[in-house]
Design an enzyme around this catalytic site. Structure first.
Site, PDB file in Angstrom:
ATOM      1  N   ASP A  24       1.111  -1.263   0.405  1.00 15.42           N
ATOM      2  CA  ASP A  24      -0.264   0.107  -0.110  1.00 15.42           C
ATOM      3  C   ASP A  24       0.789   1.614   0.510  1.00 15.42           C
ATOM      4  O   ASP A  24       2.158   0.725   0.619  1.00 15.42           O
ATOM      5  CB  ASP A  24      -1.186  -0.653   1.314  1.00 15.42           C
ATOM      6  CG  ASP A  24      -2.073   0.768   0.649  1.00 15.42           C
ATOM      7  OD1 ASP A  24      -2.265   1.841  -0.118  1.00 15.42           O
ATOM      8  OD2 ASP A  24      -3.404   0.025   1.759  1.00 15.42           O
ATOM      9  N   ASP A  76     -10.562   2.693  -3.462  1.00 11.10           N
ATOM     10  CA  ASP A  76     -11.319   1.321  -3.460  1.00 11.10           C
ATOM     11  C   ASP A  76     -12.033   1.156  -3.466  1.00 11.10           C
ATOM     12  O   ASP A  76     -13.022   2.010  -3.159  1.00 11.10           O
ATOM     13  CB  ASP A  76     -11.254   1.513  -1.455  1.00 11.10           C
ATOM     14  CG  ASP A  76     -10.132   2.076  -0.542  1.00 11.10           C
ATOM     15  OD1 ASP A  76      -8.302   1.947  -1.878  1.00 11.10           O
ATOM     16  OD2 ASP A  76      -9.533   1.920   0.707  1.00 11.10           O
TER      17      ASP A  76
HETATM   18  C1  GLA Z   1      -5.571   1.387   1.540  1.00  7.17           C
HETATM   19  C2  GLA Z   1      -6.286   0.855  -0.002  1.00  7.17           C
HETATM   20  C3  GLA Z   1      -7.128  -1.023   0.749  1.00  7.17           C
HETATM   21  C4  GLA Z   1      -6.989  -1.132   1.899  1.00  7.17           C
HETATM   22  C5  GLA Z   1      -6.346  -0.087   2.894  1.00  7.17           C
HETATM   23  C6  GLA Z   1      -6.077  -0.989   3.749  1.00  7.17           C
HETATM   24  O1  GLA Z   1      -7.365   1.846   1.613  1.00  7.17           O
HETATM   25  O2  GLA Z   1      -6.511   1.129  -1.162  1.00  7.17           O
HETATM   26  O3  GLA Z   1      -7.534  -1.761  -0.646  1.00  7.17           O
HETATM   27  O4  GLA Z   1      -5.809  -2.005   1.607  1.00  7.17           O
HETATM   28  O5  GLA Z   1      -6.176   0.949   3.082  1.00  7.17           O
HETATM   29  O6  GLA Z   1      -5.918  -0.419   5.333  1.00  7.17           O
END
Ligand code: GLA
Length: 432
Positions: free
Chosen positions: A175, A236
């Site tokens: 990430d 997301d």
């Molecule tokens: C970010 C990523 C998600 C997930 C969260 C976890 O938002 O884009 O896919 O992994 O972090 O905290």
């Protein structure tokens, strides 16, 4: 005279060689796999399960023992991936997302799993997952902290790569939270890619580099492809039609930039499949499955395999649709046309076949008819002089032979999709 002829011949030969070289260069340039991260992995989009959308950062195992992020959850999912036909159709990577870590590194600076929720440790979990014929994915972050606030890998890239390899991990989702600058972000993603390679273990490298880069500058996809096996571009995914729709919108509006970057070894990642959860209607689930196949997207489900309807399971395990997603040619599809609240997407496949998805985006009224000229599909060649069309979704139906000059009429439910396979013959594409 003789000399002149010889000179001419050698010049012609020279020109011939040059042309052949140009042709070779062109062919190589057209195969994106040549320029991909050279770890031999993700030759087709990764398939598996990832905990985030469905289980998020639930660490409360006292109150919610069945849905907290714990080794028990992953062991149960591994059992089901093995026993309920998921592995058989290709879902192979069982992936842990954020919130698996203890709040601190150990005395040697290594990441460690939360001792209460993962009492046996990640190495043990990896062994268990491997014993089921599956692979294990894990999560870390290029910055100082993960998005949920657990220890980040900044300053620890080599040691973390070695730890993951040592535990037997097969995929890393990396990430991009808590980075101080875009330079740090880019350097970090590259550093981790090299560190993973240095371990000698085959570890799929899943990045979010372009997503965190876009607010500052246009990402260089040629470079990203050299370091990552897949990369998130857009926000997301949520368990809602609004979310799936906005990911499709983002993808089509940026297709000139991103589609050519995809190919064997490196893929655009529009995020998890949320089929089998609460937010999508049946037609919307069909749309997500069909369009993720057209987009050559990693198929990472985020759902509860212990509680999933037979209908959602059949959709996620649909071998014809999976075969489109996993097509060995590895070319990502694109939006061909948008008119009257319909979208037509198409994707070239191996053996001169094409996949075509027609989406009805109108959110009022009932099913609407859409008629398409066969000649306009597949860059004018898919059905020249004729092709055999099979509807794969919503219902598998052989529609028959269509000539180049003919039309095809379909009815599509609101927010639903009709997915077609245009082939040279009646034989269906089968999973390898
Ligand atoms: C970010 C990523 C998600 C997930 C969260 C976890 O938002 O884009 O896919 O992994 O972090 O905290």
């Amino acid at each position: 005279m003789v000399t002149v002829t010889m000179k001419l011949t050698s010049r012609v030969q020279h020109l011939g060689c040059l042309l052949a070289l140009c042709f070779l260069a062109q062919v190589l340039w057209d195969i994106p796999g040549v320029w991909a991260l050279d770890n031999g992995l993700a030759m087709t989009p990764t398939m598996g399960w990832l905990h985030w959308e469905r289980f998020m950062c639930n660490t409360d195992c006292k109150e919610e023992p069945d849905s907290c992020i714990s080794e028990k959850l992953f062991m149960q999912m591994a059992d089901l991936m093995d026993s309920d036909g998921w592995k058989e159709v290709g879902y192979e990577y069982l992936c842990i997302d954020d919130c698996w870590m203890a709040a601190q590194r150990d005395s040697k600076g290594r990441l460690q799993a939360d001792p209460i929720r993962f009492p046996s440790g990640i190495r043990h979990l990896a062994n268990y997952v491997h014993s089921k014929g599956l692979k294990l994915g894990i999560y870390a972050d290029v910055g100082k902290k993960t998005c949920a606030g657990f220890p980040g890998s900044f300053g620890y890239y080599d040691i973390d790569a070695e730890t993951f390899a040592d535990w037997g991990v097969d995929l890393l989702k990396f990430d991009g939270c808590y980075c101080d600058s875009v330079e740090q972000l880019a350097d970090g993603y590259k550093h981790m890619s090299l560190a993973l390679n240095k371990t000698g273990r085959s570890i799929v490298y899943s990045c979010e580099w372009p997503l965190y880069m876009w607010p500052f500058r246009k990402p260089n996809y040629t470079e990203i492809r050299q370091y990552c096996n897949h990369w998130r571009n857009s926000g997301d995914v949520y368990d809602s039609w609004q979310s799936v729709k906005s990911i499709l919108e983002w993808t089509s509006s940026n297709q000139k930039t991103i589609v050519s970057a995809a190919g064997p070894g490196g893929w655009n990642d529009p995020d998890m499949l949320v089929i089998g959860n609460f937010g999508l209607s049946w037609d919307q689930q069909i749309t997500q499955m069909a369009l993720w196949a057209i987009m050559a997207a990693p198929l990472l489900m985020s759902n509860d395999l212990r509680h999933i309807s037979l209908q959602a399971k059949m959709l996620l395990q649909n071998k014809d649709v999976i075969a489109i997603n996993q097509d060995p040619l590895g070319k990502q599809g694109y939006l061909l046309r948008k008119e009257d609240n319909f979208e037509v997407w198409e994707r070239p496949l191996s053996s001169l076949a094409w996949a075509v998805a027609m989406v009805n985006l109108q959110e009022i009224g009932g099913p609407r008819s859409y008629t398409i000229n066969i000649a306009s599909l597949g860059q004018g060649v898919a059905c020249n002089p004729a092709c055999f069309i099979t509807e794969l979704l919503p219902t598998k139906t052989k529609l028959g032979f269509y000539e180049w000059t003919s039309c095809l009429k379909t009815r599509i439910n609101p927010t639903g999709t009709v997915l077609l396979l245009l082939g040279r013959s009646q034989t269906f594409k089968k999973l390898p």
